[in-house]
Design a protein around this motif. Structure first.
Motif, PDB file in Angstrom:
ATOM      1  N   HIS A 110     -10.341 -18.215  -9.915  1.00  0.00           N
ATOM      2  CA  HIS A 110     -12.346 -18.170 -10.488  1.00  0.00           C
ATOM      3  C   HIS A 110     -13.255 -18.230  -9.898  1.00  0.00           C
ATOM      4  O   HIS A 110     -13.753 -19.072  -9.383  1.00  0.00           O
TER       5      HIS A 110
ATOM      6  N   HIS B  91     -17.581 -17.948  -9.383  1.00  0.00           N
ATOM      7  CA  HIS B  91     -18.830 -17.280 -10.829  1.00  0.00           C
ATOM      8  C   HIS B  91     -19.409 -16.736  -9.206  1.00  0.00           C
ATOM      9  O   HIS B  91     -19.801 -17.417  -8.025  1.00  0.00           O
TER      10      HIS B  91
ATOM     11  N   HIS C 292     -18.783 -14.013 -15.873  1.00  0.00           N
ATOM     12  CA  HIS C 292     -18.507 -14.492 -17.474  1.00  0.00           C
ATOM     13  C   HIS C 292     -19.132 -12.565 -18.379  1.00  0.00           C
ATOM     14  O   HIS C 292     -20.313 -12.486 -17.901  1.00  0.00           O
TER      15      HIS C 292
ATOM     16  N   GLU D  14     -13.852 -12.364 -16.625  1.00  0.00           N
ATOM     17  CA  GLU D  14     -13.983 -14.256 -17.681  1.00  0.00           C
ATOM     18  C   GLU D  14     -14.518 -13.663 -18.918  1.00  0.00           C
ATOM     19  O   GLU D  14     -15.431 -13.659 -19.204  1.00  0.00           O
TER      20      GLU D  14
ATOM     21  N   ASP E 203     -12.597 -22.622 -10.391  1.00  0.00           N
ATOM     22  CA  ASP E 203     -14.016 -22.223 -11.325  1.00  0.00           C
ATOM     23  C   ASP E 203     -15.035 -22.087 -10.446  1.00  0.00           C
ATOM     24  O   ASP E 203     -16.114 -22.793 -11.578  1.00  0.00           O
TER      25      ASP E 203
HETATM   26 ZN   LIG Z   1     -15.458 -19.641 -15.598  1.00  0.00          ZN
END
Ligand SMILES: [Zn+2]
Ligand SMILES: [Zn+2]
Length: 277
Positions: free
Chosen positions: A7, A9, A39, A80, A234
């Motif tokens: 996860h 970004h 995202h 995601e 994340d």
């Molecule tokens: Zn995320």
């Protein structure tokens, strides 16, 4: 120990580092695998999502990294997604993380992980001031979306707890609240028994939350129902890639689990691989 994170970004959505910076940091940490997620596109004002026109460049960059670094670390190309697939075909990606970050009513939408003030406004505007009504709708959306898209991973199952440290917003010990969360987990497990539930340390890094998602009662419930769990950061910055993984693993053990899962690349495909604790 877990030496991977799926996860992740980057600057292609709301991360602070480039994919290459994230990957080099993962190699430095001795990771076996790094999975990039972003995202998926939503409304233009959702500035934390990727712009649709950037999708080809994003995919091209992950392919380039695969060519340059693929002999040093496994690289997965994930996504995601929120609420719907937003014009993205999940089949184009190695794996999918399903999440609900927004609650909506008519033209209004609120990011539940924005601020405590945003969440309060959402409660008052859409749910007549009732936390339980907000929670009921949130968990219903999580279960509905997850069962519909059947992802590899369910993101931060109780994201509405982000700003609820020490019950600052609502009483997460309320049996009525806990029943909503547990029912959501049960609906997901009935439809997708092999889905991986995240134990996500993102808010521990970003806003000092003391424990990962999901809360201990919910993690315990997942254990009792035979669910599979995966530790994720994340991460939005390089230094967050394995942040508080020790605490996440301790929470998982405390809930009763003796096994966690990692997402690895096996024969070119994303595969959940078990790790004994
Ligand atoms: Zn995320
Ligand atoms: Zn998320």
């Amino acid at each position: 120990m877990v030496h991977s994170n799926c996860h992740t970004h980057t600057v292609f959505c709301d991360g602070k580092n480039t994919p290459e910076e994230m990957l080099l940091a993962a190699i430095d940490k001795g990771f076996s695998c790094l999975g990039f997620s972003f995202h998926g596109p939503m409304t233009p004002d959702a500035v934390w999502t990727i712009r649709p026109e950037k999708l080809p460049a994003y995919t091209a960059e992950i392919r380039r990294l695969q060519n340059v670094y693929g002999d040093r670390i496994e690289i997965l190309h994930g996504i995601e997604l929120d609420r719907d697939c937003c014009g993205v075909d999940p089949a184009d990606y190695d794996y999918m993380i399903a999440a609900v970050h927004q609650l909506t009513g008519g033209e209004l939408h609120y990011d539940v992980d924005d601020t405590a003030a945003t969440l309060r406004t959402c409660r008052d505007t859409l749910y007549g001031g009732s936390w339980l009504a907000l929670a009921a709708d949130y968990y219903d959306r999580v279960a509905e979306f997850t069962c519909r898209v059947r992802p590899t991973i369910v993101a931060h199952l109780d994201l509405i707890e982000k700003f609820n440290e020490d019950n600052a917003l609502f009483d997460s010990g309320d049996p009525a609240y806990q029943a909503l969360a547990c029912d959501c987990a049960d609906r997901i497990l009935a439809a997708c028994p092999d889905v991986l539930f995240e134990v996500n340390t993102g808010a521990m890094y970003r806003c000092g939350k003391k424990q990962p998602y999901p809360a201990p009662f919910l993690l315990r419930h997942l254990y009792e129902r035979g669910a599979k769990v995966i530790v994720t950061a994340d991460a939005h910055t390089t230094d967050a890639l394995d942040f508080a993984f020790d605490k996440a693993l301790a929470a998982i053990r405390a809930a009763g689990f003796d096994t966690v899962y990692e997402l690895r690349k096996v024969d070119g495909k994303a595969k959940a691989v078990s790790v004994k604790l």
